[in-house]
Design a protein around this motif. Structure first.
Motif, PDB file in Angstrom:
ATOM      1  N   VAL A 113       0.661  -1.235  -0.002  1.00  0.00           N
ATOM      2  CA  VAL A 113      -0.007   0.039  -0.044  1.00  0.00           C
ATOM      3  C   VAL A 113       0.870   1.199   0.067  1.00  0.00           C
ATOM      4  O   VAL A 113       1.884   1.233   0.756  1.00  0.00           O
ATOM      5  CB  VAL A 113      -0.842   0.086   1.333  1.00  0.00           C
ATOM      6  N   VAL A 114       0.473   2.048  -0.869  1.00  0.00           N
ATOM      7  CA  VAL A 114       1.223   3.396  -0.767  1.00  0.00           C
ATOM      8  C   VAL A 114       0.204   4.521  -0.344  1.00  0.00           C
ATOM      9  O   VAL A 114      -0.947   4.601  -1.009  1.00  0.00           O
ATOM     10  CB  VAL A 114       1.962   3.835  -2.282  1.00  0.00           C
ATOM     11  N   LYS A 115       0.591   5.368   0.417  1.00  0.00           N
ATOM     12  CA  LYS A 115      -0.148   6.488   0.917  1.00  0.00           C
ATOM     13  C   LYS A 115       0.214   7.883   0.703  1.00  0.00           C
ATOM     14  O   LYS A 115       1.566   8.195   0.877  1.00  0.00           O
ATOM     15  CB  LYS A 115      -0.375   6.421   2.734  1.00  0.00           C
ATOM     16  N   VAL A 116      -0.728   8.456  -0.165  1.00  0.00           N
ATOM     17  CA  VAL A 116      -0.272   9.979  -0.321  1.00  0.00           C
ATOM     18  C   VAL A 116      -0.932  10.900   0.301  1.00  0.00           C
ATOM     19  O   VAL A 116      -1.963  10.945   0.187  1.00  0.00           O
ATOM     20  CB  VAL A 116      -0.261   9.981  -1.996  1.00  0.00           C
ATOM     21  N   SER A 117      -0.226  11.800   1.043  1.00  0.00           N
ATOM     22  CA  SER A 117      -0.655  12.870   1.781  1.00  0.00           C
ATOM     23  C   SER A 117      -0.667  14.365   1.010  1.00  0.00           C
ATOM     24  O   SER A 117       0.591  14.540   0.738  1.00  0.00           O
ATOM     25  CB  SER A 117      -0.231  12.952   3.119  1.00  0.00           C
ATOM     26  N   ALA A 118      -1.665  14.779   0.836  1.00  0.00           N
ATOM     27  CA  ALA A 118      -1.745  16.237   0.034  1.00  0.00           C
ATOM     28  C   ALA A 118      -2.441  17.332   0.804  1.00  0.00           C
ATOM     29  O   ALA A 118      -3.566  17.074   1.347  1.00  0.00           O
ATOM     30  CB  ALA A 118      -2.296  15.921  -1.435  1.00  0.00           C
ATOM     31  N   GLU A 119      -1.988  18.596   0.739  1.00  0.00           N
ATOM     32  CA  GLU A 119      -2.631  19.691   1.426  1.00  0.00           C
ATOM     33  C   GLU A 119      -3.523  20.528   0.550  1.00  0.00           C
ATOM     34  O   GLU A 119      -2.704  20.870  -0.617  1.00  0.00           O
ATOM     35  CB  GLU A 119      -1.721  20.409   2.224  1.00  0.00           C
ATOM     36  N   ASP A 120      -4.731  20.810   0.624  1.00  0.00           N
ATOM     37  CA  ASP A 120      -5.373  21.630  -0.378  1.00  0.00           C
ATOM     38  C   ASP A 120      -5.138  23.047   0.067  1.00  0.00           C
ATOM     39  O   ASP A 120      -4.619  23.621   0.987  1.00  0.00           O
ATOM     40  CB  ASP A 120      -6.837  21.295  -0.289  1.00  0.00           C
ATOM     41  N   LYS A 121      -5.890  24.058  -0.562  1.00  0.00           N
ATOM     42  CA  LYS A 121      -5.727  25.540  -0.339  1.00  0.00           C
ATOM     43  C   LYS A 121      -6.133  25.993   1.152  1.00  0.00           C
ATOM     44  O   LYS A 121      -5.648  26.981   1.358  1.00  0.00           O
ATOM     45  CB  LYS A 121      -6.706  26.142  -1.323  1.00  0.00           C
ATOM     46  N   LYS A 122      -7.074  25.200   1.596  1.00  0.00           N
ATOM     47  CA  LYS A 122      -7.738  25.459   2.952  1.00  0.00           C
ATOM     48  C   LYS A 122      -6.612  24.893   4.091  1.00  0.00           C
ATOM     49  O   LYS A 122      -7.063  25.146   5.265  1.00  0.00           O
ATOM     50  CB  LYS A 122      -9.023  24.935   2.962  1.00  0.00           C
ATOM     51  N   GLY A 123      -5.749  24.121   3.597  1.00  0.00           N
ATOM     52  CA  GLY A 123      -4.702  23.757   4.858  1.00  0.00           C
ATOM     53  C   GLY A 123      -5.163  22.450   5.048  1.00  0.00           C
ATOM     54  O   GLY A 123      -4.555  21.876   6.271  1.00  0.00           O
ATOM     55  N   GLU A 124      -6.160  21.666   4.781  1.00  0.00           N
ATOM     56  CA  GLU A 124      -6.624  20.431   5.232  1.00  0.00           C
ATOM     57  C   GLU A 124      -5.753  19.450   4.311  1.00  0.00           C
ATOM     58  O   GLU A 124      -5.640  19.585   3.066  1.00  0.00           O
ATOM     59  CB  GLU A 124      -8.179  20.288   4.817  1.00  0.00           C
TER      60      GLU A 124
END
Length: 467
Positions: free
Chosen positions: A247-258
Motif C-alpha cells: 500500500v502506498v499512502k499519499v498525503s496532500a494539502e489543499d488550499k484551505k490547509g486540509e
C-alpha cells in the motif's frame, strides 16, 4: 585515436536525427550511446511505448461502445496485460532496429558507452566492461536528454512508487493508481490503466491539469476524463508519500490547509523531467550549465565552448522529441555554413489521451497577459458530421487571431485525431495565414478537419455555418 568531424553524444530523436543530417552534409560522423539500444528515452521508454499501450487500450475502450454500432460480443472482453506489454516491446524493438539501420545506411560510427569530455575536442567512451576508448571531435553535439524528476521527500523504489519507465511494464493492473502530476505523462499513462479497470486519482499542485496549455483545453479534458472515471485533486500540494507493504499512502494539502490522504497499490510520480548530464564532465570542456542543470546555449545552440553544441531536453525550451529533431537538423546545417532557423512559437504540443489534445502558438492566457487584442472562434466537434458518424463528439477547435490584422496567433484543439489535425495549423501559422485564409479554403466533407475551417469562420465575423 579515431577522429571525426562531428560526434553526437546521445541517440534520442535529437541525437540520431542530427547525426543523420550531419552525415548527409558530408561530415564524418559518430554517435555515442550509453545503452545497448539506440533511440533514447522517446523510443525506448517514452513516446513510442506509451503510444503503443494507448493504442492497445483504446481498442479495449472501444469494445464498451460496440453495442451502439450494432455489434455484439459474446462474453466479456479479456485483457492479457503481459501480451499487451509484449506487443509494446516488439514495437519498441522494431523502431530501435530501424534507427540502427539508419546509422549503417548513413555510415555513422556507433559507440556504445558513456561519453565524457577530457577536453573540448577529446571524448572518452567508457564501456560496460570498464574499458575506455578515446575519440577526437572537431565538433560535438550534446544530446543527452532528460530523466524523470521527483520530489525531494519521495523515495522511488521503482516497485510501488514508480516513474513512467516502470509504469510501461507493470506486472498487473493496479487497483488504485495514484498519479502525482497532472501533466502529459501522468494523464496518458493514467488513461492507459483507467481503461484496463484501475481506479485512477491525479494529484496536481496547480489549479488545473495541463497548466501550461490553454485554459479551455484543460477544462474540456478534465470534464471528459471525469466522465470516464478519473478523479482529480487540483490545488493540492503533496506532503508525503509512504509505502507500507503493498500500500502506498499519499498525503496532500489543499488550499484551505486540509490534508487529504489517498491509499493505492501504486503511485506514479510524474512531476516532469530534468536535464541529464551525469558523467558528461562538461566542465572539462568549458561547457557551462545553468542553475536548472541545463546546458547554456546561444541562439545557434552553441555552448560556451565554441566547437560544442547542445540540443533537445538538455537545453532550454519544451521537452519534445520533434523540437529536439528540429534543433539537431539546425545545428548540422549551421555547421555546414547554412542559415537555418527555428520558430519556437510554432513547435506544436500534443497530448495523446482520447480525445487527443493539440496546440500551437499562443494561449488565450498568454495573449491577455501580453495585452494583445485578439478575437476568438470556436467550433464543437458535436456539431461535426464526421464526429457524429464516428461517435467521437467530445472536444472543439479554438482559433485565436489578431483583432486588427486577422493573423492567426494560436490554434488549440481537443478531439479525435487532433494530433494529426494540428499540422494544418502549423503550416497556416508558418505562412502567417489569417483566419479568413483558412475560412476560404475548401476542406473535404465529411472530415474532422472541417472543424478547423468552421472555427476560422467563427473567428472571422462569427460566420460559422454549422452552429
Amino acid at each position: 585515436m579515431n577522429s571525426f568531424d562531428v560526434v553526437v553524444i546521445g541517440s534520442g530523436p535529437g541525437g540520431y536525427v542530427s547525426a543523420i543530417r550531419c552525415a548527409q552534409l558530408g561530415f564524418k560522423t559518430a554517435i555515442i550511446e550509453k545503452y545497448s539500444t539506440l533511440g533514447g528515452t522517446c523510443l525506448n521508454v517514452g513516446c513510442i511505448p506509451s503510444k503503443a499501450l494507448l493504442s492497445s487500450t483504446h481498442l479495449v475502450e472501444e469494445t464498451k461502445h460496440f453495442a451502439t454500432h450494432g455489434i455484439e460480443i459474446a462474453g466479456d472482453v479479456k485483457v492479457d496485460l503481459a501480451k499487451m506489454i509484449e506487443r509494446k516491446q516488439a514495437v519498441v524493438d522494431q523502431t530501435c532496429a530501424g534507427v540502427k539501420y539508419l546509422m549503417d545506411k548513413n555510415k555513422i560510427t556507433v559507440f556504445e558507452g558513456v561519453g565524457s569530455f577530457e577536453n573540448a575536442t577529446t571524448i572518452n567512451i567508457t564501456k560496460k566492461d570498464g574499458a575506455v576508448e578515446t575519440v577526437e571531435a572537431k565538433h560535438t553535439i550534446i544530446a543527452t536528454g532528460s530523466k524523470p524528476s521527483t520530489l525531494p521527500f519521495i523515495t522511488l523504489d521503482k516497485e510501488r512508487i514508480i516513474t513512467s519507465t516502470e509504469a510501461l511494464k507493470l506486472p498487473e493492473v493496479p487497483k488504485h493508481l495514484i498519479i502525482i502530476g497532472g501533466g502529459v505523462i501522468g494523464l496518458e499513462l493514467g488513461q492507459v490503466y483507467l481503461r484496463l479497470g484501475a481506479q485512477v486519482s491525479v494529484v496536481e499542485f496547480a489549479d488545473r491539469i495541463l497548466p501550461t496549455m490553454d485554459g479551455a483545453v484543460s477544462k474540456e479534458l478534465t470534464k471528459v476524463l471525469k466522465k470516464q472515471g478519473m478523479k482529480f485533486y487540483t490545488s493540492h500540494k503533496v506532503q508525503a508519500v509512504v509505502r507500507e507493504g503493498d500500500v502506498v499512502k499519499v498525503s496532500a494539502e489543499d488550499k484551505k490547509g486540509e490534508i487529504v490522504t489517498l491509499e493505492g497499490d501504486y503511485t506514479l510520480v510524474a512531476v516532469g523531467r530534468r536535464p541529464y548530464t551525469d558523467g558528461l564532465n562538461a566542465e572539462k570542456a568549458g561547457v557551462k550549465l545553468n542553475e536548472r542543470g541545463q546546458v547554456e546555449v546561444n541562439d545557434h545552440l552553441q555552448t560556451s565552448a565554441a566547437n560544442i553544441y547542445a540540443i533537445g531536453d538538455v537545453v532550454r525550451g519544451a521537452m519534445l522529441a520533434h523540437k529536439s529533431e528540429e534543433e539537431g537538423v539546425m545545428v548540422a546545417e549551421f555547421l555546414a555554413g547554412q542559415r537555418p532557423h527555428i520558430d519556437y512559437n510554432l513547435i506544436p504540443g500534443v497530448v495523446y489521451t482520447w480525445p487527443e489534445i493539440a496546440a500551437v502558438g499562443q494561449t488565450e492566457e498568454q495573449l491577455k497577459a501580453a495585452g494583445v487584442e485578439y478575437k476568438l472562434g470556436s467550433f464543437p466537434f458535436k456539431a461535426l458530421g464526421r464526429a457524429r458518424a464516428s461517435a467521437d463528439t467530445d472536444g472543439f477547435v479554438k482559433i485565436l487571431a489578431d483583432k486588427n490584422t486577422d493573423e492567426i496567433l494560436g490554434i488549440h484543439m481537443v478531439g479525435a485525431r487532433a494530433a494529426d489535425l494540428i499540422a494544418e495549423a502549423v503550416v497556416a501559422m508558418e505562412y502567417r495565414a489569417s483566419a479568413e485564409d483558412i475560412a476560404r479554403m475548401s476542406h473535404a466533407h465529411p472530415t474532422f478537419a472541417e472543424a478547423i475551417k468552421e472555427a476560422a469562420l467563427a473567428a472571422t465575423d462569427n460566420r460559422a455555418i454549422h452552429v
